[in-house]
Design an enzyme around this catalytic site. Structure first.
Site, short mmCIF file in Angstrom:
data_model
loop_
_atom_site.label_atom_id
_atom_site.label_comp_id
_atom_site.label_asym_id
_atom_site.label_seq_id
_atom_site.Cartn_x
_atom_site.Cartn_y
_atom_site.Cartn_z
N ASP A 67 -4.15 15.87 -10.68
CA ASP A 67 -3.92 17.26 -11.09
C ASP A 67 -4.65 18.26 -10.21
O ASP A 67 -5.50 17.89 -9.40
CB ASP A 67 -4.32 17.45 -12.57
N ASN A 136 -10.29 14.98 -26.24
CA ASN A 136 -9.12 15.04 -27.13
C ASN A 136 -8.09 13.96 -26.76
O ASN A 136 -6.97 14.00 -27.22
CB ASN A 136 -8.47 16.42 -27.07
N HIS A 138 -6.90 13.39 -23.74
CA HIS A 138 -5.96 13.72 -22.67
C HIS A 138 -6.17 12.83 -21.45
O HIS A 138 -7.25 12.28 -21.23
CB HIS A 138 -6.00 15.21 -22.31
N GLU A 143 -2.14 17.24 -22.41
CA GLU A 143 -2.88 17.57 -23.63
C GLU A 143 -2.16 17.04 -24.87
O GLU A 143 -0.96 16.77 -24.82
CB GLU A 143 -3.02 19.09 -23.73
P1 PGA Z 1 -14.88 13.98 -17.39
O1 PGA Z 1 -13.40 14.42 -17.66
O2 PGA Z 1 -14.84 12.80 -16.49
O3 PGA Z 1 -15.51 15.18 -16.71
O4 PGA Z 1 -15.51 13.69 -18.72
C1 PGA Z 1 -12.44 13.46 -17.98
C2 PGA Z 1 -11.17 14.13 -18.39
O5 PGA Z 1 -11.23 15.23 -18.97
O6 PGA Z 1 -10.10 13.56 -18.13
#
Ligand code: PGA
Length: 244
Positions: A67, A136, A138, A143
């Site tokens: 992304d 959450n 995702h 999302e």
């Molecule tokens: P993080 O993010 O590695 O910074 O915890 C993971 C994500 O949100 O996919």
């Protein structure tokens, strides 16, 4: 699904790097699907270390990232291109012309997503897709509630994701509200998935993803249907999984 339960973040990072390194070793011209965020930083550090020691060669590797924030250019310190450059691309012998992310500066969302889908198809999809997981549930920026079928698309970030990402920006208002992300369909078409998770704060998301029902409310839960998933997590992130 194969689960590696590791003591802490460092050991988890070592294991995740070993899975990625093995992929490069077995198929030097592989396509790696890469991820940003705090979770993979330790694994990238290990890969750089092994490269410096002469154990890994990135010269034939192609990368496609999950992304990118809509509106951020590559030289913006918060862009995911900048992150990848900082943590991996500038430190190994990868051919930059084979490192791909969605174009955050393309204001036409349909054009940005179409171009990125074309790139992913042209390189033949990912041999190995690295994923983190959001609180959450995702994956990428898919999302809760997003449709499972999609390829690359433009998303409005959820409040929870904006808050979680505020730590990287000066203030919450600086966090972009939209991003281009590979869709769940793109992620599921990777030949192998490596999901890395660390910390108590991810325990509920990991439990819901791998031991709860498959539902768009927990986007990562779709991975239960993927035939080749490797979950690498530390004890804290697995602390709510009864079977682990
Ligand atoms: P993080 O993010 O590695 O910074 O915890 C993971 C994500 O949100 O996919």
């Amino acid at each position: 699904m194969k689960i590696y339960k590791e003591k802490d973040y460092d050991k988890m990072s070592f294991r995740a790097a070993a899975v990625i390194g093995a992929q490069i070793y077995m198929k030097p011209d592989c396509v790696l699907g890469l991820a940003t965020g705090s979770t993979p930083i330790g694994a990238y550090r290990k890969l750089v270390e092994w490269y410096e020691q002469g154990g890994l060669d990135f010269s034939a590797v192609t990368t496609i990232n999950l992304d990118e924030y809509k509106g951020l250019s590559r030289d913006n310190e918060q862009s995911y291109y900048y992150f990848m450059n900082e943590h991996l691309f500038s430190k190994v012998n990868i051919d930059r012309s084979r490192t791909f992310l969605p174009d955050g500066t393309e204001t036409d969302s349909d054009a940005a997503c179409r171009k990125y889908n074309e790139i992913i198809h042209a390189v033949g999809g990912a041999d190995l897709q690295l994923l983190g997981i959001g609180h959450n549930g995702h994956i990428g920026f898919n999302e809760p509630g997003d449709c499972f079928e999609k390829e690359t698309h433009c998303v409005n970030l959820s409040e929870r994701t904006i808050q979680a990402n505020t730590r990287f920006f000066e203030s919450e208002k600086d966090v972009p509200r939209q991003a281009y992300t590979m869709g769940v369909q793109t992620i599921m078409s990777a030949r192998r998935i490596l999901l890395a998770a660390s910390g108590e704060d991810k325990a509920e998301a990991v439990r819901a993803a791998f031991f709860g029902p498959v539902t768009p409310q927990v986007p990562a839960s779709i991975l239960q249907f993927h035939p080749d998933v490797v979950l690498v997590a530390d004890e804290a992130a697995l602390s709510k999984c009864p079977e682990c």
